[in-house]
Design a protein around this motif. Structure first.
Motif, PDB file in Angstrom:
ATOM      1  N   ARG A  72       0.832  -1.217   0.000  1.00 24.44           N
ATOM      2  CA  ARG A  72       0.000   0.000   0.000  1.00 24.44           C
ATOM      3  C   ARG A  72       0.859   1.257   0.000  1.00 24.44           C
ATOM      4  NH1 ARG A  72      -4.714   0.163   4.196  1.00 24.44           N
ATOM      5  NH2 ARG A  72      -4.543   2.258   3.406  1.00 24.44           N
ATOM      6  N   ARG A  73       2.049   1.175   0.583  1.00 23.28           N
ATOM      7  CA  ARG A  73       2.950   2.329   0.602  1.00 23.28           C
ATOM      8  C   ARG A  73       3.762   2.432  -0.686  1.00 23.28           C
ATOM      9  NH1 ARG A  73       3.510   0.372   5.929  1.00 23.28           N
ATOM     10  NH2 ARG A  73       5.512  -0.552   5.445  1.00 23.28           N
ATOM     11  N   LYS A  74       3.592   1.457  -1.578  1.00 27.00           N
ATOM     12  CA  LYS A  74       4.298   1.457  -2.864  1.00 27.00           C
ATOM     13  C   LYS A  74       3.280   1.280  -3.992  1.00 27.00           C
ATOM     14  CE  LYS A  74       8.443  -0.688  -0.959  1.00 27.00           C
ATOM     15  NZ  LYS A  74       9.330  -1.856  -1.041  1.00 27.00           N
ATOM     16  N   PRO A  75       2.419   2.260  -4.204  1.00 24.75           N
ATOM     17  CA  PRO A  75       1.357   2.089  -5.208  1.00 24.75           C
ATOM     18  C   PRO A  75       1.885   1.847  -6.618  1.00 24.75           C
ATOM     19  CG  PRO A  75       1.480   4.367  -4.461  1.00 24.75           C
ATOM     20  CD  PRO A  75       2.397   3.564  -3.579  1.00 24.75           C
ATOM     21  N   GLN A  76       3.128   2.191  -6.876  1.00 20.92           N
ATOM     22  CA  GLN A  76       3.671   1.968  -8.218  1.00 20.92           C
ATOM     23  C   GLN A  76       3.738   0.472  -8.548  1.00 20.92           C
ATOM     24  OE1 GLN A  76       5.440   2.958  -5.587  1.00 20.92           O
ATOM     25  NE2 GLN A  76       7.402   1.887  -5.551  1.00 20.92           N
ATOM     26  N   ILE A  77       3.866  -0.371  -7.541  1.00 22.53           N
ATOM     27  CA  ILE A  77       3.900  -1.818  -7.787  1.00 22.53           C
ATOM     28  C   ILE A  77       2.554  -2.273  -8.343  1.00 22.53           C
ATOM     29  CG2 ILE A  77       4.055  -4.090  -6.690  1.00 22.53           C
ATOM     30  CD1 ILE A  77       6.144  -2.872  -4.785  1.00 22.53           C
ATOM     31  N   ILE A  78       1.487  -1.883  -7.687  1.00 28.57           N
ATOM     32  CA  ILE A  78       0.143  -2.244  -8.148  1.00 28.57           C
ATOM     33  C   ILE A  78      -0.101  -1.618  -9.526  1.00 28.57           C
ATOM     34  CG2 ILE A  78      -2.327  -2.154  -7.619  1.00 28.57           C
ATOM     35  CD1 ILE A  78      -0.680  -3.703  -5.510  1.00 28.57           C
ATOM     36  N   HIS A  79       0.272  -0.383  -9.680  1.00 25.04           N
ATOM     37  CA  HIS A  79       0.091   0.323 -10.947  1.00 25.04           C
ATOM     38  C   HIS A  79       0.791  -0.427 -12.087  1.00 25.04           C
ATOM     39  CE1 HIS A  79      -0.516   3.554 -13.731  1.00 25.04           C
ATOM     40  NE2 HIS A  79       0.773   3.772 -13.858  1.00 25.04           N
ATOM     41  N   THR A  80       1.989  -0.893 -11.838  1.00 26.96           N
ATOM     42  CA  THR A  80       2.743  -1.639 -12.848  1.00 26.96           C
ATOM     43  C   THR A  80       2.016  -2.920 -13.241  1.00 26.96           C
ATOM     44  OG1 THR A  80       4.838  -0.731 -12.070  1.00 26.96           O
ATOM     45  CG2 THR A  80       4.944  -2.786 -13.343  1.00 26.96           C
ATOM     46  N   HIS A  81       1.485  -3.640 -12.257  1.00 29.11           N
ATOM     47  CA  HIS A  81       0.749  -4.873 -12.568  1.00 29.11           C
ATOM     48  C   HIS A  81      -0.471  -4.591 -13.436  1.00 29.11           C
ATOM     49  CE1 HIS A  81       3.317  -7.190 -10.078  1.00 29.11           C
ATOM     50  NE2 HIS A  81       2.812  -6.816  -8.921  1.00 29.11           N
ATOM     51  N   VAL A  82      -1.181  -3.539 -13.105  1.00 28.75           N
ATOM     52  CA  VAL A  82      -2.398  -3.217 -13.846  1.00 28.75           C
ATOM     53  C   VAL A  82      -2.075  -2.687 -15.237  1.00 28.75           C
ATOM     54  CG1 VAL A  82      -4.435  -1.722 -13.889  1.00 28.75           C
ATOM     55  CG2 VAL A  82      -3.762  -2.858 -11.757  1.00 28.75           C
ATOM     56  N   THR A  83      -1.121  -1.796 -15.335  1.00 34.52           N
ATOM     57  CA  THR A  83      -0.818  -1.197 -16.643  1.00 34.52           C
ATOM     58  C   THR A  83      -0.110  -2.157 -17.590  1.00 34.52           C
ATOM     59  OG1 THR A  83       1.219  -0.193 -15.793  1.00 34.52           O
ATOM     60  CG2 THR A  83      -0.776   1.178 -15.778  1.00 34.52           C
ATOM     61  N   SER A  84       0.399  -3.253 -17.076  1.00 34.11           N
ATOM     62  CA  SER A  84       1.045  -4.239 -17.949  1.00 34.11           C
ATOM     63  C   SER A  84       0.027  -5.178 -18.600  1.00 34.11           C
ATOM     64  CB  SER A  84       2.072  -5.063 -17.162  1.00 34.11           C
ATOM     65  OG  SER A  84       1.422  -5.922 -16.245  1.00 34.11           O
ATOM     66  N   LEU A  85      -1.250  -5.003 -18.279  1.00 31.81           N
ATOM     67  CA  LEU A  85      -2.268  -5.921 -18.790  1.00 31.81           C
ATOM     68  C   LEU A  85      -2.317  -5.964 -20.312  1.00 31.81           C
ATOM     69  CD1 LEU A  85      -4.299  -7.996 -17.980  1.00 31.81           C
ATOM     70  CD2 LEU A  85      -6.001  -6.195 -17.752  1.00 31.81           C
ATOM     71  N   SER A  86      -2.179  -4.836 -20.971  1.00 30.12           N
ATOM     72  CA  SER A  86      -2.219  -4.860 -22.440  1.00 30.12           C
ATOM     73  C   SER A  86      -1.053  -5.665 -23.006  1.00 30.12           C
ATOM     74  CB  SER A  86      -2.245  -3.450 -23.025  1.00 30.12           C
ATOM     75  OG  SER A  86      -1.097  -2.736 -22.627  1.00 30.12           O
ATOM     76  N   ASP A  87       0.129  -5.550 -22.393  1.00 21.52           N
ATOM     77  CA  ASP A  87       1.274  -6.366 -22.826  1.00 21.52           C
ATOM     78  C   ASP A  87       1.014  -7.842 -22.563  1.00 21.52           C
ATOM     79  OD1 ASP A  87       2.691  -4.113 -23.634  1.00 21.52           O
ATOM     80  OD2 ASP A  87       3.681  -3.891 -21.680  1.00 21.52           O
ATOM     81  N   ARG A  88       0.415  -8.137 -21.441  1.00 20.66           N
ATOM     82  CA  ARG A  88       0.086  -9.528 -21.099  1.00 20.66           C
ATOM     83  C   ARG A  88      -0.860 -10.123 -22.132  1.00 20.66           C
ATOM     84  NH1 ARG A  88       0.378 -10.457 -15.227  1.00 20.66           N
ATOM     85  NH2 ARG A  88       1.365  -8.634 -14.335  1.00 20.66           N
ATOM     86  N   LEU A  89      -1.911  -9.367 -22.445  1.00 17.17           N
ATOM     87  CA  LEU A  89      -2.884  -9.856 -23.420  1.00 17.17           C
ATOM     88  C   LEU A  89      -2.235 -10.070 -24.791  1.00 17.17           C
ATOM     89  CD1 LEU A  89      -5.927  -7.632 -22.460  1.00 17.17           C
ATOM     90  CD2 LEU A  89      -5.691 -10.096 -22.086  1.00 17.17           C
ATOM     91  N   ARG A  90      -1.399  -9.144 -25.190  1.00 13.47           N
ATOM     92  CA  ARG A  90      -0.691  -9.278 -26.466  1.00 13.47           C
ATOM     93  C   ARG A  90       0.153 -10.556 -26.484  1.00 13.47           C
ATOM     94  NH1 ARG A  90      -0.295  -4.356 -27.340  1.00 13.47           N
ATOM     95  NH2 ARG A  90       1.261  -3.880 -25.776  1.00 13.47           N
ATOM     96  N   ASP A  91       0.864 -10.826 -25.379  1.00  8.23           N
ATOM     97  CA  ASP A  91       1.695 -12.035 -25.291  1.00  8.23           C
ATOM     98  C   ASP A  91       0.849 -13.307 -25.312  1.00  8.23           C
ATOM     99  OD1 ASP A  91       3.965 -10.517 -25.241  1.00  8.23           O
ATOM    100  OD2 ASP A  91       4.556 -11.048 -23.202  1.00  8.23           O
ATOM    101  N   VAL A  92      -0.284 -13.274 -24.638  1.00  8.91           N
ATOM    102  CA  VAL A  92      -1.169 -14.451 -24.629  1.00  8.91           C
ATOM    103  C   VAL A  92      -1.675 -14.730 -26.043  1.00  8.91           C
ATOM    104  CG1 VAL A  92      -3.420 -15.307 -23.846  1.00  8.91           C
ATOM    105  CG2 VAL A  92      -1.856 -14.242 -22.212  1.00  8.91           C
ATOM    106  N   ILE A  93      -2.074 -13.686 -26.745  1.00  9.67           N
ATOM    107  CA  ILE A  93      -2.544 -13.870 -28.118  1.00  9.67           C
ATOM    108  C   ILE A  93      -1.419 -14.414 -28.992  1.00  9.67           C
ATOM    109  CG2 ILE A  93      -3.337 -12.645 -30.184  1.00  9.67           C
ATOM    110  CD1 ILE A  93      -4.893 -10.786 -28.162  1.00  9.67           C
ATOM    111  N   ALA A  94      -0.230 -13.846 -28.865  1.00 13.02           N
ATOM    112  CA  ALA A  94       0.919 -14.317 -29.656  1.00 13.02           C
ATOM    113  C   ALA A  94       1.283 -15.752 -29.312  1.00 13.02           C
ATOM    114  CB  ALA A  94       2.118 -13.393 -29.423  1.00 13.02           C
ATOM    115  N   ASN A  95       0.992 -16.171 -28.084  1.00 10.04           N
ATOM    116  CA  ASN A  95       1.329 -17.525 -27.617  1.00 10.04           C
ATOM    117  C   ASN A  95       0.155 -18.487 -27.757  1.00 10.04           C
ATOM    118  OD1 ASN A  95       3.934 -18.008 -26.870  1.00 10.04           O
ATOM    119  ND2 ASN A  95       3.554 -17.956 -24.671  1.00 10.04           N
ATOM    120  N   ASN A  96      -0.848 -18.102 -28.516  1.00  9.35           N
ATOM    121  CA  ASN A  96      -2.035 -18.940 -28.733  1.00  9.35           C
ATOM    122  C   ASN A  96      -2.694 -19.373 -27.428  1.00  9.35           C
ATOM    123  OD1 ASN A  96      -1.949 -18.901 -31.586  1.00  9.35           O
ATOM    124  ND2 ASN A  96      -0.230 -20.330 -31.507  1.00  9.35           N
TER     125      ASN A  96
END
Length: 102
Positions: A72-96
């Motif tokens: 909670r004192r490091k909101p950038q960690i949570i922010h990073t997890h959430v904002t990486s979602l588009s990259d995650r989805l792209r990788d999942v699609i590329a990985n079938n």
């Protein structure tokens, strides 16, 4: 929606879901990546767990609460997890739909 983790497919869980007519469980691939950012948050908490020193239920609860406050004192960690979602989805699609580095 839940993945096919054994915790989610245990008999007691399946029976509970069957008793909830308002719920619809979506089909989900067996070896799909977990795209839920909260799983990464839990990983942050688990990765600093010392099982040889924190063994009782109360010790585990204390650990979880302490580490949650650290996050909670490091909101950038949570922010990073959430904002990486588009990259995650792209990788999942590329990985079938299979596992990715996330």
């Amino acid at each position: 929606m839940h993945d096919n983790c054994p915790v989610h497919t245990a008999n007691i869980v399946r029976r509970w879901i069957e008793d909830q007519p308002q719920l619809e469980v979506l089909p989900w691939p067996s070896h799909s990546p977990d795209l839920n950012p909260i799983e990464n948050v839990w990983a942050n908490i688990v990765n600093v767990w010392e099982p040889e020193e924190e063994r009782t239920r109360q010790q585990l609860l204390n650990h979880m609460m302490r580490e949650w406050e650290v996050l909670r004192r490091k909101p950038q960690i949570i922010h990073t997890h959430v904002t990486s979602l588009s990259d995650r989805l792209r990788d999942v699609i590329a990985n079938n739909g299979q596992w990715t580095k996330y």
